[in-house]
Structure formats: structure tokens, C-alpha cells
Write a protein that holds these residues in place. Sequence first.
Motif, short mmCIF file in Angstrom:
data_model
loop_
_atom_site.label_atom_id
_atom_site.label_comp_id
_atom_site.label_asym_id
_atom_site.label_seq_id
_atom_site.Cartn_x
_atom_site.Cartn_y
_atom_site.Cartn_z
N ASN A 147 45.38 32.82 48.51
CA ASN A 147 44.11 31.90 48.00
C ASN A 147 44.41 31.41 46.63
OD1 ASN A 147 41.86 31.84 50.00
ND2 ASN A 147 42.68 33.90 50.18
N PHE A 148 45.44 32.31 45.83
CA PHE A 148 45.38 31.96 44.32
C PHE A 148 46.79 31.40 43.98
CE2 PHE A 148 41.66 34.22 44.45
CZ PHE A 148 40.72 33.78 43.60
N LYS A 149 47.85 31.35 44.94
CA LYS A 149 49.14 30.97 44.82
C LYS A 149 49.61 31.28 43.34
CE LYS A 149 48.38 27.73 48.39
NZ LYS A 149 47.89 28.92 49.43
N PRO A 150 49.96 32.46 43.10
CA PRO A 150 50.38 32.95 41.81
C PRO A 150 51.68 32.64 41.21
CG PRO A 150 50.07 34.69 43.00
CD PRO A 150 49.76 33.67 43.81
N PHE A 151 52.29 31.34 41.74
CA PHE A 151 53.94 31.39 41.58
C PHE A 151 54.33 30.85 40.12
CE2 PHE A 151 52.59 29.93 45.95
CZ PHE A 151 52.99 31.24 46.67
N ASP A 152 53.23 30.51 39.16
CA ASP A 152 53.67 30.22 37.82
C ASP A 152 53.14 31.34 36.90
OD1 ASP A 152 50.70 29.73 38.21
OD2 ASP A 152 50.64 28.31 36.56
N ILE A 159 45.66 37.84 35.02
CA ILE A 159 44.58 38.91 34.73
C ILE A 159 43.05 38.09 34.90
CG2 ILE A 159 44.80 38.63 32.19
CD1 ILE A 159 44.52 41.59 32.16
N GLN A 160 43.11 37.15 34.71
CA GLN A 160 41.89 36.46 34.84
C GLN A 160 41.29 36.18 36.05
OE1 GLN A 160 44.57 35.32 33.39
NE2 GLN A 160 44.50 33.19 33.63
N GLU A 161 42.18 36.23 36.86
CA GLU A 161 41.93 35.75 38.28
C GLU A 161 41.18 36.91 39.18
OE1 GLU A 161 44.96 31.91 38.66
OE2 GLU A 161 45.40 33.67 39.73
N TRP A 162 41.19 36.72 40.38
CA TRP A 162 40.47 37.66 41.52
C TRP A 162 41.17 39.12 41.33
CZ3 TRP A 162 42.02 40.25 45.96
CH2 TRP A 162 40.92 40.62 46.64
N ILE A 163 42.41 38.93 41.31
CA ILE A 163 43.18 40.11 41.32
C ILE A 163 42.91 41.22 40.33
CG2 ILE A 163 45.41 39.56 40.53
CD1 ILE A 163 45.13 41.64 43.55
N LEU A 165 40.37 40.92 38.26
CA LEU A 165 38.68 41.44 38.26
C LEU A 165 38.44 42.76 39.29
CD1 LEU A 165 36.90 37.80 38.87
CD2 LEU A 165 37.21 39.25 36.60
N ILE A 166 39.33 42.71 40.48
CA ILE A 166 39.00 43.81 41.42
C ILE A 166 40.03 44.95 41.33
CG2 ILE A 166 37.96 42.19 42.94
CD1 ILE A 166 41.23 43.71 44.01
N GLY A 167 41.21 44.76 40.73
CA GLY A 167 42.28 45.44 40.56
C GLY A 167 42.62 46.21 39.27
N ILE A 168 42.42 45.66 38.37
CA ILE A 168 42.74 46.34 37.06
C ILE A 168 41.81 47.25 36.46
CG2 ILE A 168 43.38 45.81 34.38
CD1 ILE A 168 44.87 43.34 35.55
N THR A 169 42.20 48.50 36.30
CA THR A 169 41.64 49.66 35.90
C THR A 169 41.52 50.05 34.39
OG1 THR A 169 42.98 51.37 36.33
CG2 THR A 169 41.57 50.84 38.24
N ASN A 170 42.56 49.45 33.97
CA ASN A 170 42.75 49.93 32.32
C ASN A 170 43.67 48.81 31.60
OD1 ASN A 170 42.07 51.69 30.19
ND2 ASN A 170 44.31 52.31 30.28
N ILE A 171 43.20 48.63 30.37
CA ILE A 171 44.13 47.87 29.54
C ILE A 171 44.27 48.31 28.25
CG2 ILE A 171 44.39 45.41 28.51
CD1 ILE A 171 42.78 44.44 30.55
N GLU A 172 45.40 48.42 27.69
CA GLU A 172 45.73 49.15 26.41
C GLU A 172 46.39 48.29 25.68
OE1 GLU A 172 48.34 52.74 24.73
OE2 GLU A 172 47.50 53.05 26.78
N GLY A 173 45.74 47.49 24.69
CA GLY A 173 46.34 46.50 24.01
C GLY A 173 45.57 45.18 24.05
N VAL A 179 47.27 37.15 29.31
CA VAL A 179 46.74 35.90 29.67
C VAL A 179 47.87 35.04 29.29
CG1 VAL A 179 45.08 34.08 29.67
CG2 VAL A 179 44.10 36.29 29.64
N GLY A 180 48.67 35.37 28.25
CA GLY A 180 49.80 34.21 27.88
C GLY A 180 50.00 34.28 26.48
N LEU A 181 49.01 34.59 25.60
CA LEU A 181 49.33 34.56 24.07
C LEU A 181 48.57 35.53 23.33
CD1 LEU A 181 50.87 31.83 22.64
CD2 LEU A 181 48.53 31.13 22.03
#
Length: 194
Positions: A147-152, A159-163, A165-173, A179-181
Motif C-alpha cells: 500500500n505504501f510502496k517504500p522504494f525511495d 517512520i511517519q507512515e503506517w508502519i 505508527l503501528i510498529g515502532i516501540t522506541n526511538i532514542e535520538g 524522517v531524513g534530516l
Amino acid sequence: MLKELLKNKEIILASGSPRRHQFFKDLDIPFKTDVRPVKEVCPDYLKKEEITDFLAQLKAEAFQQELKQDQILITSDTIVYNEEKAMGKPGTAAEAKEMLKSLSGKTHSVFTSVCFTTHNRQSTVNCETKVTFKDLTNGEINYYVENFKPFDKAGGYAIQEWIGLIGITNIEGSYFNVVGLPTHLVYNELIDLS
């Protein structure tokens, strides 16, 4: 604030990424875009941020001889680094699914380097963020890729897309780094260059 400080400078953002363009707009930094093709190949012995530093600087080489006194060129590179390997952008749906399977249930790093080049100097900053995914099901991985075709996207996800939202449990930093910058570093560096 930066807009005023940089009013005598022309910022050239050498990136086709809509996410990076939006960051510059959100930071209220006027810029023009100029993207030149670069063969993104680096020596095998480079690891982690050495890879992104090298590639961000490599992207600047295409411009170096022609920068004017009032111009600041910004080039960058982002990689997902998992199990001592850099993950680039997937070429196919199967590759994107494999990448996500390898990230499932683990913590990986996202490295971004940003290179600032003027007619007489160059500096590079980099940032590492650790990202943890829950155990993703095959159904979740398939749904996201189809559905999101993350080829780029480095590592086959945004990180800001569906995966995310539902899949990331922790971020350090820095979230924005993933996101890219690393926007905080870009801001500080541009203040120094103004």
C-alpha cells in the motif's frame, strides 16, 4: 529567524526528497533545488556515519567548482544500519519485505550526514538515532509494502507512515533524523555560516 540571517546567501538544496524540502519550508529557510546525478558508491571498509559522511560529500563534488561567494550548498545522505550492514533503498517489493523482516523485533540505527559547502569551505555534521520495531507480522509487512510502496526510503520504511505508527516501540535520538534530516544540526550549522 534564519531567513533574516541568511538574507545575503543563496541556499542550494541538492536533494529531490519531498521530506527534506518540507523541512526547509518548515524552518523558514528560502532555498532552490538543484539535483545532479551521482553514482552513490562508497568504499567497503566504511562503517556507520563514515558511509553517510562520504556520500554527502560525494554529492557536493558535482557543484564545487562553480559555487559563488554567496551560495551555500547542502547535500545529505541517510542510511539504515542493521547488524553491521548499511541498508539502502529497496529495488523491489520482495527486497522491501526482506528489509522489514530483518528489522522486525530489533533495534537498528539511522544515520544521516549533512554536508555544507561554500566556495571556500566544507563542513559535515551527522546524527545517529536508534529505532526499535516490535515483532512485525508477515501480514503487516505485506500490507505496508503493497500500500505504501517504500522504494525511495532507506531500509524500506518511513517512520511517519503506517508502519511507523503501528510498529515502532522506541526511538532514542532525533525523530526528524529518521524522517531524513537532523533539523537541529542543520539550523545550528546555518547560523554558523550566516
